[in-house]
Every structure is written in C-alpha cells, then in structure tokens.
Write a protein that holds these residues in place. Structure first.
Motif, PDB file in Angstrom:
ATOM      1  N   GLN B  54       0.040   8.066  -9.117  1.00 43.79           N
ATOM      2  CA  GLN B  54       1.229   8.886  -8.883  1.00 43.79           C
ATOM      3  C   GLN B  54       2.034   8.935 -10.181  1.00 43.79           C
ATOM      4  O   GLN B  54       1.756   8.190 -11.121  1.00 43.79           O
ATOM      5  CB  GLN B  54       2.059   8.325  -7.716  1.00 43.79           C
ATOM      6  CG  GLN B  54       2.241   6.814  -7.717  1.00 43.79           C
ATOM      7  CD  GLN B  54       3.231   6.348  -8.755  1.00 43.79           C
ATOM      8  OE1 GLN B  54       4.326   6.861  -8.801  1.00 43.79           O
ATOM      9  NE2 GLN B  54       2.846   5.397  -9.599  1.00 43.79           N
ATOM     10  N   THR B 114      13.062   1.672   3.085  1.00 42.54           N
ATOM     11  CA  THR B 114      12.437   2.746   2.308  1.00 42.54           C
ATOM     12  C   THR B 114      11.541   3.610   3.178  1.00 42.54           C
ATOM     13  O   THR B 114      11.038   4.639   2.732  1.00 42.54           O
ATOM     14  CB  THR B 114      11.587   2.173   1.155  1.00 42.54           C
ATOM     15  OG1 THR B 114      10.671   1.223   1.709  1.00 42.54           O
ATOM     16  CG2 THR B 114      12.455   1.512   0.117  1.00 42.54           C
ATOM     17  N   GLU B 116       8.592   3.009   4.146  1.00 42.64           N
ATOM     18  CA  GLU B 116       7.193   2.948   3.702  1.00 42.64           C
ATOM     19  C   GLU B 116       6.344   2.424   4.862  1.00 42.64           C
ATOM     20  O   GLU B 116       6.810   1.625   5.681  1.00 42.64           O
ATOM     21  CB  GLU B 116       7.128   2.020   2.488  1.00 42.64           C
ATOM     22  CG  GLU B 116       6.004   2.272   1.509  1.00 42.64           C
ATOM     23  CD  GLU B 116       5.833   3.724   1.084  1.00 42.64           C
ATOM     24  OE1 GLU B 116       4.715   4.231   1.283  1.00 42.64           O
ATOM     25  OE2 GLU B 116       6.785   4.349   0.562  1.00 42.64           O
ATOM     26  N   LYS B 322      12.222   2.079  -3.709  1.00 47.62           N
ATOM     27  CA  LYS B 322      11.217   2.994  -3.163  1.00 47.62           C
ATOM     28  C   LYS B 322       9.889   2.759  -3.893  1.00 47.62           C
ATOM     29  O   LYS B 322       8.821   2.678  -3.282  1.00 47.62           O
ATOM     30  CB  LYS B 322      11.707   4.432  -3.346  1.00 47.62           C
ATOM     31  CG  LYS B 322      10.832   5.451  -2.675  1.00 47.62           C
ATOM     32  CD  LYS B 322      11.578   6.201  -1.559  1.00 47.62           C
ATOM     33  CE  LYS B 322      10.627   7.097  -0.794  1.00 47.62           C
ATOM     34  NZ  LYS B 322      10.059   6.491   0.393  1.00 47.62           N
ATOM     35  N   LYS B 326       6.353   1.342  -2.402  1.00 47.10           N
ATOM     36  CA  LYS B 326       5.112   2.118  -2.561  1.00 47.10           C
ATOM     37  C   LYS B 326       4.027   1.237  -3.187  1.00 47.10           C
ATOM     38  O   LYS B 326       2.864   1.288  -2.792  1.00 47.10           O
ATOM     39  CB  LYS B 326       5.356   3.333  -3.468  1.00 47.10           C
ATOM     40  CG  LYS B 326       5.881   4.554  -2.731  1.00 47.10           C
ATOM     41  CD  LYS B 326       5.556   5.821  -3.509  1.00 47.10           C
ATOM     42  CE  LYS B 326       6.198   7.050  -2.901  1.00 47.10           C
ATOM     43  NZ  LYS B 326       5.971   7.211  -1.451  1.00 47.10           N
ATOM     44  N   PHE B 330       0.505   0.097  -1.649  1.00 47.22           N
ATOM     45  CA  PHE B 330      -0.691   0.357  -2.450  1.00 47.22           C
ATOM     46  C   PHE B 330      -1.568  -0.891  -2.515  1.00 47.22           C
ATOM     47  O   PHE B 330      -2.793  -0.830  -2.378  1.00 47.22           O
ATOM     48  CB  PHE B 330      -0.232   0.804  -3.846  1.00 47.22           C
ATOM     49  CG  PHE B 330      -1.313   0.911  -4.878  1.00 47.22           C
ATOM     50  CD1 PHE B 330      -2.019   2.101  -5.046  1.00 47.22           C
ATOM     51  CD2 PHE B 330      -1.596  -0.150  -5.730  1.00 47.22           C
ATOM     52  CE1 PHE B 330      -3.000   2.207  -6.024  1.00 47.22           C
ATOM     53  CE2 PHE B 330      -2.578  -0.050  -6.700  1.00 47.22           C
ATOM     54  CZ  PHE B 330      -3.277   1.129  -6.852  1.00 47.22           C
TER      55      PHE B 330
END
Lengths: 293, 438
Positions: B54, B114, B116, B322, B326, B330
C-alpha cells in the motif's frame, strides 16, 4: 621560580576557561544535580507518576543488607585491583626501563591492552576461563582444580580482579615508564658508586622519586576500579554468582535500568559520588603529604 | 537520525500541504525491535512487503540492541516525548508495559477505534492469553513466541543405549548413564535457569508461581514458588551438580553452545534455539516436550510462552494509529504467519496458520518444530498456566537466579534458597506496586 601569566583584561581569563567550564557544567554538574533531584522522588519507569518521598529512597537502601555488602565488596575489589595492577605495572616498567635489545617492542606490546574496551576485555577473559568454553579451564581442571566461576563466587571475583587489573596495567605502565625515565641518571649512578645494590637503589632512590606518579596512579586506579569495571562485570558475570561480583556501580545499573527503580538507583549514585569525593579528598589531604614532588 | 531526502521531501510536503502524490505523503510508522541475524531479515522483509502492499503508510524498522536495551531505549524515548509507534518488548517486560497506562495503547482498543478487521478468537489462546487481561482483552500483539523444550542429542543417547526420557526421574537416570558414558562434565543442563526450573516447571505441573493467577489478576500478587514441588526439583539439581551429572550453565542462554558442541546431550531451553542447532549441530537431534514428575496429579498441564510481543505506544495521531492497525492486521494474515513460522522457528500465532503449516506437511520431517505448540496447547490453560505478569521481572529473575546459584554452590539448602528468593522477590513486587500507575 613561579611562572605567572598577567592578563590585562578582566574578561579574557574567564573567556579562556569558558569552554572547559561549559563542558563540566553540561556533562557533570547538570546530570549530578538531576541524580540528586531524582533520588528524592518515587517514579515509575515511564515517568508517568511522580511523588516526592523525601529521604525514603535512602532509608530503603540502608535497610537493605545487600547494599552494605556491595559497599564492602566494592572497596575490596578496588583495593585488590589497584594494588595488583600497580605493583605489576611497576615491576614491568622497571624491567622495560633497562637498556634492552628490542625494548621498544616490549613497551609497545605492554601498552596495547589499554586500547581494548572493558566489555571486550570481559569477553576475552571469558574465552580463556569460561568453565565450558575456556581454553585455560581445561588445564585448570587437568591440574585438579574444580574451576567453575559460574557457581563459585570467589573464583568469579578472582576472574573480575584479574581482568580489570590486566586492563589497567598498560596505563600504569605508561606513567611509571615516563616517571622512571625522568629520574636523573646521575642520582642512580651516584648511589651505585656508593655501593648500593640494585634493590637498595630502587627502594631508597627510585621509589621516593616516583612517589608523585604512584600517588596520581593510586587515585586514578581507585576511580577506575569503582566505575570502569562495569563493562567487565557486565560481560563476564553480570554480578553473579549470587551477588559475589555485584559492585556499587553495577547495582546502580541493575536497580535503575533493569529494575526500573529510578529513585533508589539515583540515591545510590549520589552516595557513590559522595564516596568517591571523600576518597579523593582523603588521598589529597593525607597521602599527598607523604609525596615528594 | 538524519532524514533521508525522500523522508525530508515527504515531511516538507506534509508541512506545507502541497498536493503531493500519495507515495510522498506516506505516514511513517517507527518500529523498534531486538532481532538479529536471520530474524532481523524477517523483520525487514515484513516491513518491505507491507510498504509495497500500500502507499499510505511506511513502516521503518530499527534495531535497538537486545531485549532489555530495546525496552530501555523505548522508555527513555517516551520520557523524552518521541517514542516509536511500535516497540518489541520481551515477555517479562509485559507487566511494566501494562502498568504504564497512558504510555501504551492497548491493541484491542486500537483495533476497535480504527475499525480494522480483528477477531481475537482467530489467535491461539495459549499465546495471546499471556498478553491479555483476565477479561481476554488483547493488550499487545504477540510477534515472536517460543516455549521451553528439551533438546536431545540422539547420537549420544544411542551410544549410551539410553531411551529419550519423558519424566524427570527418567531424565535423572538417563543423565547418570550419559555422565558415566562419555559426558563427565555434563549429563544434562539448561539455559534461562528460572524460566525452566521455576516458571515453566510450575505451569507444567499446574502449581502456582504466585497468587492472583501469577499476577495476571493484579499487581498485589505474592510469590509462592517455594512449595514442595519446586524445592524437590531444586534439591535434585543440587545433588546432581555435585558430580556434574547436572551442570549449571548460567542465567541466560550463554551456555547453549554446550548442546551444539555435543558436551551436554540433554539440554532444556527455548524452542527458538532451533536456528542455531540446525546451523551448528553435527549430530542427529530432536526436541521433545519438557519432562514432568509423574506423581504430580494432572501433570503435564501446558507450558507458557517466551519471546516477545509488539506494544503500541500512546500519544500518537489517529492517522498514525490507522497505519499501525493496518500493519498488525497485515501481520495476522495466514500466509504471512506461516512464513514467519518457517523462516524464524518462532510459533505461528493464529489457529489458521498452525493448521496450514500442518496441512502442508511441515512437521513431518521436522516434528520438533511442533513440540512447543503441542506443549502450549496440551490442555486448557488454568490460573497457574495462562502466563505471568510480575513487575520488574528482569530483575526478579536475577534475584531468583542468585538464590538458585547459592543452592547449587552448596551455600544454602534448596528450601532456604527458594524461601529467600520468594522473600526478596516479594519486596521488589511491593516496590513495583507503589510506583505502578493505578
């Protein structure tokens, strides 16, 4: 004959001393002041909660038998390290001072260990004397000595003293050699003509003339044994087995950094600083009188 | 740290609100860790893969020295107001981190805030339990976990005609035979003396190390590892130390070379020792579960983990959080977990990754890599085997080691040594309780 510099301006001498002063202020007085402040506080490792506890940290220390043991141990270590490295260095210096073939090579080799950092010294000696990895340990065992500094406190202490003294020999050697070479040959020769044997010559002529050097080195060695042995202890024994190699400076580190007890650790630093100031003071007041410059 | 031109440009762009391309506006996530060698390569690869996947965030890993050094660096940075976003802290630092309310951001909160994707049930409870509150809220993210196993030199056992021992009495007998047959300096030994002989021994036999579920339920925990089991075990070690049937190998893992050199044929230490064994051992080896005392009811229970977890530090911006969330999502990805497991020898933390490694036949040729997982999941964890949470654990371990050394050196009896270890340890725990943020 006293040399005196006469300054015309009032400010110039201060300006000349300013850089030195700034360094001392920033690197000594400021941290020392912080330690003093910290020693009156109780604080968690992250500095999130702070409470003022007066002298509680000091009282806690004096209630701890381990602390007194560490004080005694530190004095013993300092004494053993200073005496052994000073006497060996003096012996080597007297030998290297003789007109020898290849004398420079000996001198250079003797100065080498000084360039080795304390933690590296620790690792080197571990390679030689670790109970299972050690090269020399095998011979010790073959000689019937049950060599195990991992469990035997006295052996571990011996190991630290050996390594610390070994590292300091070079430094002492260097100063002794310089001291010896500054002794006028004529004095020694005069003594020789008077029929004094080498030993007698050394003790009655050389040794007294060396006394300022010896005194200076004594101060330096004590301070070294107090503080600079940290790296050696950390790589070799980490204060063990039991507490047999935990000196004051190592205790400051374990309590403060590993234990997160910053207040107690700061209190110890303050006391340690006090001890060294007093020691140096005593040396200058009483020992120095015996010194002939 | 000098800013690289790229980072400087990014900072410049962010500061002056230029409409920069997304690649330039990447938010940096600092990750401090203590991994060296092959494990450092794994960290770098994970960060690179994440950065390539990303363009909004950039994870920057930095090696900060060994575990205690990394933790101290993080604490010092926090005090100076520039803590990293993610910090790798070894398991014994857990209580210290947990007590620092405000200095850290609990993972479960981070994930909720967040939004997630995060399912606490996807993880192996034996691993996450160590880093969770008693309510099951995950405080830190398990990164590299291991457990204690017994490494066995198969060739030497064969020579001495010894079966692989399963219980402690069998270990003592085997060690005596090995001691008499070519191992006069070491029949068996271990690293991390307190982890193996107090912490794991207690959990493995479902005996408490300290009250309040070993500290998981409160900082007012009191040590109680001077019970009959631990005393009996230490007495045995003291007895065998006399003729080196057992030979003490130090407080940390410095003695591990004694296994790979062939000197000690039986050696208890972390399962993460695998990489070194594989690289250095010139003999057939395996790793089997820790031995147990068969006369203890219900033994073996389950083992507890070692290793480290990732703590998220407090006081960062929503945007940065955030990115951290992430990144943690991951890392939880099944294939990625399988990769970490295979590349480092550390355990997978999700059930799916474990199943996948099993299905791929990964443990067929290397059954010893599954040993720690089998130990951890042997039984449903109890009060005594969920984990440990004791303040100042690094120094506590030093104090316990000191006392065990006194016993092994014959200066104290096993009982006296453990009583003293408990007493001194309790004083330190009370000190910690005073400073812990309420």
């Amino acid at each position: 004959m006293q040399k005196q510099a006469i300054f015309q301006s009032k400010l110039l001498p201060y300006a000349l001393v300013a850089p030195q002063l700034a360094i001392v202020l920033i690197f000594f007085y400021w941290p020392a002041a912080q330690a003093v402040i910290q020693s009156f506080l109780l604080q968690d490792a992250f500095g999130l909660s702070t409470s003022f506890v007066w002298v509680d940290n000091y009282l806690d220390l004096f209630r701890e038998p381990a602390y007194f043991e560490a004080i005694v141990r530190t004095f013993f270590f300092s004494f053993a390290i200073a005496v052994s490295s000073l006497s060996l260095a003096l012996l080597l210096a007297v030998m290297a001072d003789k007109p020898l073939r290849g004398g420079t090579i000996y001198r250079t080799l003797l100065i080498w260990p000084y360039a080795v950092a304390p933690p590296v010294v620790g690792v080197l000696w571990i390679f030689m004397l670790h109970p299972s990895l050690g090269v020399l340990s095998r011979y010790l065992r073959a000689a019937g000595i049950d060599w195990n500094p991992l469990l035997d406190g006295n052996q571990a202490a011996t190991l630290i003293i050996l390594a610390a003294a070994w590292k300091q020999i070079s430094y002492n050697f260097l100063f002794f050699l310089a001291g010896l070479q500054s002794i006028p040959r004529s004095v020694i020769e005069a003594a020789a003509i008077d029929g004094a044997r080498p030993m007698r010559r050394f003790w009655t002529v050389t040794f007294p003339l060396l006394s300022p050097t010896i005194f200076f080195l004594l101060v330096v060695n004590i301070v070294y044994a107090f503080f600079d042995t940290f790296g050696i202890i950390d790589t070799m024994t980490r204060g063990g087995p039991g507490k047999s190699t935990e000196t004051l400076v190592y205790k400051v580190y374990t309590d403060g950094l590993l234990g997160g007890n910053l207040g107690g650790s700061a209190a110890q630093s303050v006391i340690l600083m006090g001890i060294v100031i007093v020691l140096t003071g005593i040396q200058f007041r009483f020992v120095e009188r015996k010194v002939t410059y | 740290m000098a800013l690289r031109p790229f980072a400087a440009a990014a900072a410049f762009a962010v500061t002056f609100g230029f409409a920069a391309s997304p690649a330039l506006a990447a938010t940096e996530i600092q990750w401090w860790h203590a991994m060296t060698g092959a494990n450092n390569d794994v960290i770098v690869k994970l960060a690179n893969d994440f950065n390539a996947s990303q363009s909004d965030y950039k994870v920057i890993p930095t090696y900060k020295g060994n575990y205690p050094d990394t933790m101290n660096a993080g604490i010092a940075a926090f005090r100076a107001g520039n803590a990293p976003h993610i910090m790798q802290v070894f398991e014994v630092g857990t209580a210290t981190m947990m007590a620092a309310t405000g200095a850290v951001k609990p993972v479960y909160k981070l994930m909720a805030e967040t939004g997630e994707k995060f399912d606490p049930k996807a993880y192996l409870p034996a691993i996450t339990g160590y880093y969770s509150t008693s309510k099951g809220e995950m405080l830190s993210f398990p990164f590299n976990s291991s457990s204690t196993v017994m490494w066995v030199n198969l060739d030497e056992l064969k020579k001495a005609n010894v079966e692989i021992p399963k219980t402690w009495p069998e270990v003592f007998d085997a060690a005596k035979k090995l001691h008499a047959n070519g191992h006069p300096t070491c029949g068996f030994s271990n690293s991390w003396v307190t982890w193996v002989n107090l912490e794991q021994l207690s959990a493995w036999h479902n005996v408490p190390l300290s009250t309040k579920a070993n500290g998981l339920d409160g900082f007012d925990t009191v040590l109680e590892f001077n019970g009959p089991l631990q005393v009996k075990h230490l007495e045995k070690l003291v007895e065998l130390q006399k003729d080196k049937t057992y030979d003490y190998a130090g407080r940390t893992n410095t003695g591990e070379g004694r296994f790979t050199s062939g000197e000690c044929p039986l050696y208890l230490t972390s399962s993460a020792f695998f990489g070194n064994v594989k690289a250095q051992a010139k003999f057939n080896f395996t790793a089997v579960p820790m031995p147990y005392y068969p006369d203890v009811k219900g033994a073996p229970q389950n083992s507890i983990i070692g290793g480290a977890s990732l703590w998220v530090m407090g006081g960062k911006s929503a945007e940065e959080y955030k990115g951290v969330a992430k990144f943690l999502a991951f890392l939880s990805d099944t294939d990625r977990q399988v990769y970490i497991h295979k590349a480092s020898g550390y355990l997978p933390i999700t059930k799916a990754a474990y199943e996948k490694a099993k299905a791929e036949g990964f443990y067929k040729d290397q059954p010893y890599l599954e040993t720690p997982l089998l130990e951890l999941t042997n039984k449903e964890p109890t009060e005594n085997s969920r984990g440990l949470r004791l303040g100042n654990m690094v120094q506590l371990r030093d104090v316990w080691s000191e006392e065990i050394e006194q016993a092994l050196a014959g200066k104290k009896t096993a009982k006296q040594a453990l009583d003293a270890a408990v007493e001194r340890g309790n004083q330190m725990l009370r000190q910690f309780e005073k400073t812990a943020v309420k």
